[in-house]
Motif scaffolding. Structure first.
Motif, PDB file in Angstrom:
ATOM      1  N   VAL A 265       0.812  -1.221   0.000  1.00 43.89           N
ATOM      2  CA  VAL A 265       0.000   0.000   0.000  1.00 43.89           C
ATOM      3  C   VAL A 265       0.840   1.264   0.000  1.00 43.89           C
ATOM      4  N   ALA A 266       2.157   1.117   0.099  1.00 44.81           N
ATOM      5  CA  ALA A 266       3.032   2.292   0.020  1.00 44.81           C
ATOM      6  C   ALA A 266       4.462   1.820  -0.174  1.00 44.81           C
ATOM      7  N   GLY A 267       5.231   2.634  -0.903  1.00 44.79           N
ATOM      8  CA  GLY A 267       6.656   2.403  -1.020  1.00 44.79           C
ATOM      9  C   GLY A 267       7.044   1.238  -1.907  1.00 44.79           C
ATOM     10  N   ASP A 268       8.305   0.824  -1.779  1.00 47.16           N
ATOM     11  CA  ASP A 268       8.816  -0.313  -2.542  1.00 47.16           C
ATOM     12  C   ASP A 268       9.734  -1.134  -1.665  1.00 47.16           C
ATOM     13  N   ILE A 269      10.053  -2.347  -2.097  1.00 45.51           N
ATOM     14  CA  ILE A 269      10.870  -3.264  -1.322  1.00 45.51           C
ATOM     15  C   ILE A 269      11.804  -4.011  -2.261  1.00 45.51           C
ATOM     16  N   ARG A 270      12.997  -4.336  -1.761  1.00 43.17           N
ATOM     17  CA  ARG A 270      13.978  -5.076  -2.545  1.00 43.17           C
ATOM     18  C   ARG A 270      14.423  -6.320  -1.775  1.00 43.17           C
ATOM     19  N   GLN A 271      14.813  -7.322  -2.533  1.00 39.08           N
ATOM     20  CA  GLN A 271      15.367  -8.515  -1.914  1.00 39.08           C
ATOM     21  C   GLN A 271      16.589  -8.107  -1.087  1.00 39.08           C
ATOM     22  N   GLY A 272      16.655  -8.597   0.155  1.00 39.97           N
ATOM     23  CA  GLY A 272      17.756  -8.269   1.041  1.00 39.97           C
ATOM     24  C   GLY A 272      17.491  -7.101   1.968  1.00 39.97           C
ATOM     25  N   ASP A 273      16.401  -6.331   1.726  1.00 36.51           N
ATOM     26  CA  ASP A 273      16.084  -5.204   2.607  1.00 36.51           C
ATOM     27  C   ASP A 273      15.771  -5.695   4.016  1.00 36.51           C
ATOM     28  N   ARG A 274      16.170  -4.916   5.006  1.00 41.63           N
ATOM     29  CA  ARG A 274      15.837  -5.240   6.390  1.00 41.63           C
ATOM     30  C   ARG A 274      14.434  -4.717   6.689  1.00 41.63           C
ATOM     31  N   ILE A 275      13.610  -5.556   7.302  1.00 42.62           N
ATOM     32  CA  ILE A 275      12.209  -5.188   7.576  1.00 42.62           C
ATOM     33  C   ILE A 275      11.916  -5.337   9.067  1.00 42.62           C
ATOM     34  N   ARG A 276      10.852  -4.659   9.461  1.00 43.38           N
ATOM     35  CA  ARG A 276      10.342  -4.781  10.832  1.00 43.38           C
ATOM     36  C   ARG A 276       8.869  -5.138  10.753  1.00 43.38           C
ATOM     37  N   VAL A 277       8.409  -6.029  11.624  1.00 49.22           N
ATOM     38  CA  VAL A 277       7.011  -6.455  11.662  1.00 49.22           C
ATOM     39  C   VAL A 277       6.329  -5.755  12.830  1.00 49.22           C
ATOM     40  N   LEU A 278       5.207  -5.104  12.551  1.00 51.34           N
ATOM     41  CA  LEU A 278       4.457  -4.382  13.580  1.00 51.34           C
ATOM     42  C   LEU A 278       3.112  -5.055  13.814  1.00 51.34           C
ATOM     43  N   PRO A 279       2.586  -5.100  15.063  1.00 46.96           N
ATOM     44  CA  PRO A 279       3.064  -4.325  16.219  1.00 46.96           C
ATOM     45  C   PRO A 279       4.148  -4.994  17.059  1.00 46.96           C
ATOM     46  N   SER A 280       4.590  -6.226  16.708  1.00 48.67           N
ATOM     47  CA  SER A 280       5.541  -6.941  17.577  1.00 48.67           C
ATOM     48  C   SER A 280       6.910  -6.279  17.615  1.00 48.67           C
ATOM     49  N   GLY A 281       7.349  -5.638  16.495  1.00 44.21           N
ATOM     50  CA  GLY A 281       8.653  -5.006  16.450  1.00 44.21           C
ATOM     51  C   GLY A 281       9.787  -5.937  16.061  1.00 44.21           C
ATOM     52  N   LYS A 282       9.498  -7.190  15.727  1.00 42.22           N
ATOM     53  CA  LYS A 282      10.549  -8.136  15.349  1.00 42.22           C
ATOM     54  C   LYS A 282      11.099  -7.793  13.965  1.00 42.22           C
ATOM     55  N   GLU A 283      12.397  -8.090  13.765  1.00 39.78           N
ATOM     56  CA  GLU A 283      13.056  -7.719  12.520  1.00 39.78           C
ATOM     57  C   GLU A 283      13.632  -8.933  11.802  1.00 39.78           C
ATOM     58  N   SER A 284      13.788  -8.792  10.483  1.00 35.49           N
ATOM     59  CA  SER A 284      14.398  -9.830   9.649  1.00 35.49           C
ATOM     60  C   SER A 284      14.814  -9.181   8.335  1.00 35.49           C
ATOM     61  N   ARG A 285      15.175 -10.011   7.336  1.00 36.57           N
ATOM     62  CA  ARG A 285      15.486  -9.534   5.990  1.00 36.57           C
ATOM     63  C   ARG A 285      14.625 -10.257   4.968  1.00 36.57           C
ATOM     64  N   VAL A 286      14.383  -9.574   3.839  1.00 32.99           N
ATOM     65  CA  VAL A 286      13.585 -10.169   2.762  1.00 32.99           C
ATOM     66  C   VAL A 286      14.455 -11.187   2.024  1.00 32.99           C
ATOM     67  N   ALA A 287      14.013 -12.446   2.037  1.00 26.23           N
ATOM     68  CA  ALA A 287      14.753 -13.494   1.331  1.00 26.23           C
ATOM     69  C   ALA A 287      14.344 -13.551  -0.135  1.00 26.23           C
ATOM     70  N   SER A 288      13.029 -13.410  -0.414  1.00 29.17           N
ATOM     71  CA  SER A 288      12.554 -13.449  -1.799  1.00 29.17           C
ATOM     72  C   SER A 288      11.258 -12.683  -1.926  1.00 29.17           C
ATOM     73  N   ILE A 289      10.974 -12.226  -3.160  1.00 28.31           N
ATOM     74  CA  ILE A 289       9.737 -11.504  -3.480  1.00 28.31           C
ATOM     75  C   ILE A 289       9.069 -12.260  -4.617  1.00 28.31           C
ATOM     76  N   ILE A 290       7.878 -12.761  -4.370  1.00 27.83           N
ATOM     77  CA  ILE A 290       7.184 -13.590  -5.356  1.00 27.83           C
ATOM     78  C   ILE A 290       5.923 -12.867  -5.805  1.00 27.83           C
TER      79      ILE A 290
END
Length: 631
Positions: A265-290
Motif C-alpha cells: 500500500v506504500a513504497g517499494d521493497i527489494r530482496q535483502g532489505d531489512r524489515i520490521r514487523v508491527l506491532p511486535s517489532g521483530k526484525e528480519s530480511r527479505v529473502a525473496s519476493i514472489i
C-alpha cells in the motif's frame, strides 16, 4: 484470408495489451440536485464511445419520449438508474461506471447529493483520486456545495475540479464564472483544499468537456477530459512513501515454505532489505519476493506479492511489514474522525469491532469530543452520533495496532467500525494521531495472580450476571444465591444496580448512552473482583445485548455466567415493588426499560429462570447447583 486473420488477431492483442497497461483514475462526482451530475457522466460515456449501438438507439428513443432537451440527447437518461428514481428526480445510491480513453481508464462514482446520504458519498469518495464538484452557474455556491467540499477534504482527496455547469443558461458569462470561482476558492482555502481547478462548462452542450469551447474564448485552462487524463494520481505519492505491506494471508503450502502475502500500500521493497514487523517489532530480511509473474528482485506500491524472510518469526494476518528504518507508529488510543452509518446511534463506552487494513480488533469504544455540523463546519457538543453524523472522538482499543495518520496513508489510517452482534458495518473513520497517554500506560505485571488468589479462596472465580426487567426478581434471587454460597464458605460479592448508582455511577442518568457507560463500569469492576478470586454476583437490568457481550468478552471462556431472570412485562409491572412502573406510566420517568426503552432478551444464556414457574428460593437453588456442578 489467413494473413488478414493474423493481422486482426495481432491488432486485438496489441489493443488489449495497451488497454491493460493504461493507468487507472478513480473520481467522484458530487453536487446538489439538478446540478447536472448525471448529464455530465452520460456525456463522458458518450464522448468516450463506451456505448453500444442498442444503448445509443435506446437513448435517442428515450430522449424523444421525455422531450426535456428540445430534441437533443438527454445524457442523464444513461445514468439515472431506476425509473422510480427518475420519477422522483433523485438518485439514492452510489453507482460506479467505467469508461476509457486512449490515455487512461476511469472509474467514476456517482453519489447522491442529499444530506441524508452522507454515508453513501463517503463510501464513494473513499477510493477516489479526484472529486468533480458541480455548481449550477445560475445558483452559485450553495450550502450543499460547501458540505460536499468539506467531505471531500475530510476523505483526503487532494485534486478537486469545480465544474461550473450550465453556463449556456447565463450566456457564457465570464463575470458569473469569475464570481463563483472567487467565492469557491475563498471557502476551499478555509478547509485545506489547495489543488482546485475551475472549469466553465455545459455538460448538455458539450462545452469544455472534450474540446475547448468557442463560447468561452476568455478561458484558457484545461478541458475536463484533458484534466482527467493528465492529473497525477495519489498512487504516485504512495510510491514515494515508506514501505507498507499489511499481511492478508500467511501462505504455508508445505513445511519448507512460509510466505506473507498482501498488497503493497506504500513504497517499494527489494530482496535483502531489512524489515520490521508491527506491532511486535521483530526484525528480519527479505529473502525473496514472489509475484504472479514469478520471483522478482523488487516490488512497488500497488503490487500483490508474497514475501519470504530469512528468519522464522511470528507473523499473523493483520500484521504490517515495513522497512526497519521507517516503521509506522503503534498505539491503542487515538483521536479520530468518525462518520456514523447506522440507524442505531454510536454510544460512548459501547464496544465495537474495528477493522483497519487486514486486522480486526475488539474493544473499540469512542468518546465523542464534538460533532461537526457539515453544512456550517460548526463544532457541536454531544454524547452520541446519529445516522450520517460526523464527529471527532477519542478511540480506545483493547490491543495496539500499527498505523499511519490517514492524511499520509489512507490504507494505514482508515478503518471501519463493525457491530459485534450483527457483524454489520456501522461507521467509518480516519485516524488523526495517537494519544500520548496510550504510550505511557501499561498493564503492571504482579507476582500474586488470579490463580493464586483463587487457590487461597478454594473456589473457581466467576461472574454471575443477573439480567431481566425491573421487578423481575433479580436482586431477590441474587441475594439468596449469595446467602447459599456464603453458607458453603465461598467468597462472594454482590453488585446491585441500585446500590452502585449511589456511589460509583451516581453521575449517570438513564438515557441509552448513560446505560451503556453504567454497564461498562460495572463490567470492569467485576473483572477486577474476578481477578481477586471472588465469585461476583451482578444484578443489573443491563438491557442491551451488546453490553452484556462486552462484559463477557472481558474474561476467559467459562468465567461469565449469564442468568436470565425471565418475567413477563405485565407480571413485573404488577409487582412494581418500587413504584417505578407507575411513575413511568404517568410520564414522571423517562427511558424506562420495557416501556419507552427496549429490553433485548438474552439469546443463549447459561441459565434461563422463568419466575412464573419457580419460586425465588427454587431459582437460587438451581443456580447454586449449576455453579457447584462446575467447580
Amino acid at each position: 484470408m489467413h494473413h488478414d486473420q493474423l493481422t486482426a488477431s495481432d491488432d486485438i492483442e496489441q489493443y488489449l495489451s495497451a488497454h491493460h497497461t493504461k493507468g487507472l483514475l478513480r473520481f467522484i462526482t458530487c453536487g446538489s440536485v439538478d446540478d447536472g451530475k448525471s448529464t455530465l457522466i452520460g456525456r463522458l460515456l458518450y464522448e468516450s464511445k463506451m456505448l453500444f449501438e442498442d444503448q445509443l438507439s435506446q437513448l435517442e428513443a428515450d430522449s424523444k419520449k421525455v422531450g426535456t432537451q428540445g430534441g437533443d440527447l438527454d445524457f442523464a437518461l444513461l445514468v439515472d438508474g431506476l425509473s422510480a428514481e427518475r420519477e422522483q428526480g433523485i438518485t439514492i445510491d452510489v453507482a460506479y461506471r467505467f469508461f476509457s480513453t486512449e490515455k487512461r481508464k476511469f472509474i467514476v462514482a456517482d453519489t447522491p447529493g442529499h444530506e441524508q446520504y452522507t454515508r453513501n458519498m463517503v463510501t464513494g469518495a473513499s477510493t477516489a483520486d479526484v472529486a468533480i464538484i458541480l455548481i449550477d452557474a445560475r445558483r452559485g455556491v450553495l450550502t450543499q456545495t460547501r458540505r460536499h467540499s468539506y467531505l471531500v477534504s475530510l476523505i483526503g482527496i487532494r485534486h478537486v475540479v469545480v465544474a461550473i455547469n450550465k453556463l449556456d443558461m447565463v450566456d457564457y458569462s465570464e463575470d458569473v464564472f469569475r464570481r463563483i470561482e472567487a467565492e469557491y476558492r475563498a471557502f476551499a482555502t478555509q478547509i485545506g483544499l489547495d489543488d482546485v481547478t475551475c472549469i466553465p462548462m455545459s455538460a448538455l452542450r458539450g462545452d469544455n468537456i472534450i474540446e475547448a469551447s468557442p463560447n468561452t474564448r476568455w478561458y484558457d485552462g484545461p478541458t475536463l477530459m484533458g484534466y482527467l487524463e493528465n492529473v497525477p494520481v495519489d498512487g504516485d505519492i504512495a510510491r514515494r512513501a515508506p514501505f507498507r505491506l499489511p499481511v492478508q494471508w500467511v501462505n504455508r503450502p508445505h513445511l519448507d515454505f512460509r510466505g506473507y502475502a498482501g498488497n503493497i500500500v506504500a513504497g517499494d521493497i527489494r530482496q535483502g532489505d531489512r524489515i520490521r514487523v508491527l506491532p511486535s517489532g521483530k526484525e528480519s530480511r527479505v529473502a525473496s519476493i514472489i509475484t504472479t509473474d514469478g520471483e522478482r528482485d523488487t516490488a512497488v506500491c500497488g503490487q500483490a506479492v508474497t514475501l519470504t524472510l530469512d528468519d522464522e518469526i511470528d507473523i499473523s494476518r493483520g500484521d504490517v511489514i515495513a522497512r526497519a528504518d521507517a516503521p509506522p507508529a503503534v498505539a491503542d488510543q487515538f483521536e479520530v474522525t468518525v462518520v456514523w452509518m447506522s440507524e442505531q446511534p454510536m454510544l460512548p463506552s459501547r464496544t465495537y469491532l474495528l477493522k483497519v487494513g487486514a486486522r480486526t480488533v475488539g474493544g473499540a469504544s469512542a468518546t465523542l469530543k464534538y460533532k461537526v455540523n457539515v453544512n456550517t463546519l460548526e463544532h457541536l457538543a454531544g454524547k452520541t452520533l446519529e445516522l450520517n453524523e460526523i464527529g471527532v472522538c477519542n478511540l480506545s482499543l483493547d490491543q495496539p495496532i500499527a498505523f499511519d495518520p490517514y492524511q499520509e496513508n489512507r490504507d494505514m489510517g482508515g478503518f471501519i467500525i463493525i457491530d459485534r452482534l450483527t457483524n454489520s458495518t456501522v461507521g467509518a473513520g480516519m485516524i488523526h494521531f495517537a494519544l500520548r497517554r496510550s504510550q505511557n500506560v501499561h498493564w503492571q505485571a504482579v507476582d500474586v495472580d488470579r490463580t493464586a488468589r483463587a487457590a487461597l479462596n478454594g473456589q473457581t472465580p466467576r461472574i454471575v450476571w443477573f439480567t431481566g426487567l425491573s421487578g423481575a426478581g433479580k436482586s431477590t434471587i441474587a441475594n439468596l444465591v449469595e446467602r447459599k454460597l456464603h453458607a458453603l464458605h465461598k467468597h462472594t460479592y454482590l453488585l446491585d444496580g441500585d446500590n452502585v448508582r449511589h456511589g460509583l455511577n451516581r453521575d449517570l442518568g438513564f438515557a441509552d448512552a448513560d446505560r451503556v457507560e453504567n454497564i461498562r463500569r460495572v463490567a470492569e469492576v467485576s473483572r477486577l473482583m474476578l481477578d481477586a478470586g471472588l465469585i461476583v454476583l451482578v444484578s443489573f437490568i443491563s438491557p442491551f445485548r451488546a453490553e452484556r457481550a462486552m462484559a463477557r468478552s472481558l474474561v476467559q471462556p467459562g468465567e461469565f455466567v449469564e442468568v436470565f431472570i425471565d418475567t413477563p412485562l405485565e407480571v413485573a409491572e404488577g409487582r412494581d415493588p418500587k413504584g417505578l412502573y407507575k411513575k413511568a406510566r404517568q410520564g414522571q420517568l423517562k427511558h424506562f426499560t420495557g416501556l419507552d426503552s427496549p429490553y433485548e432478551r438474552p439469546e443463549q444464556p447459561e441459565l434461563h429462570i422463568d419466575t412464573t414457574q419457580v419460586s425465588p428460593e427454587a431459582a437460587a437453588d438451581q443456580i447454586v447447583a449449576w455453579l457447584v456442578e462446575r467447580g
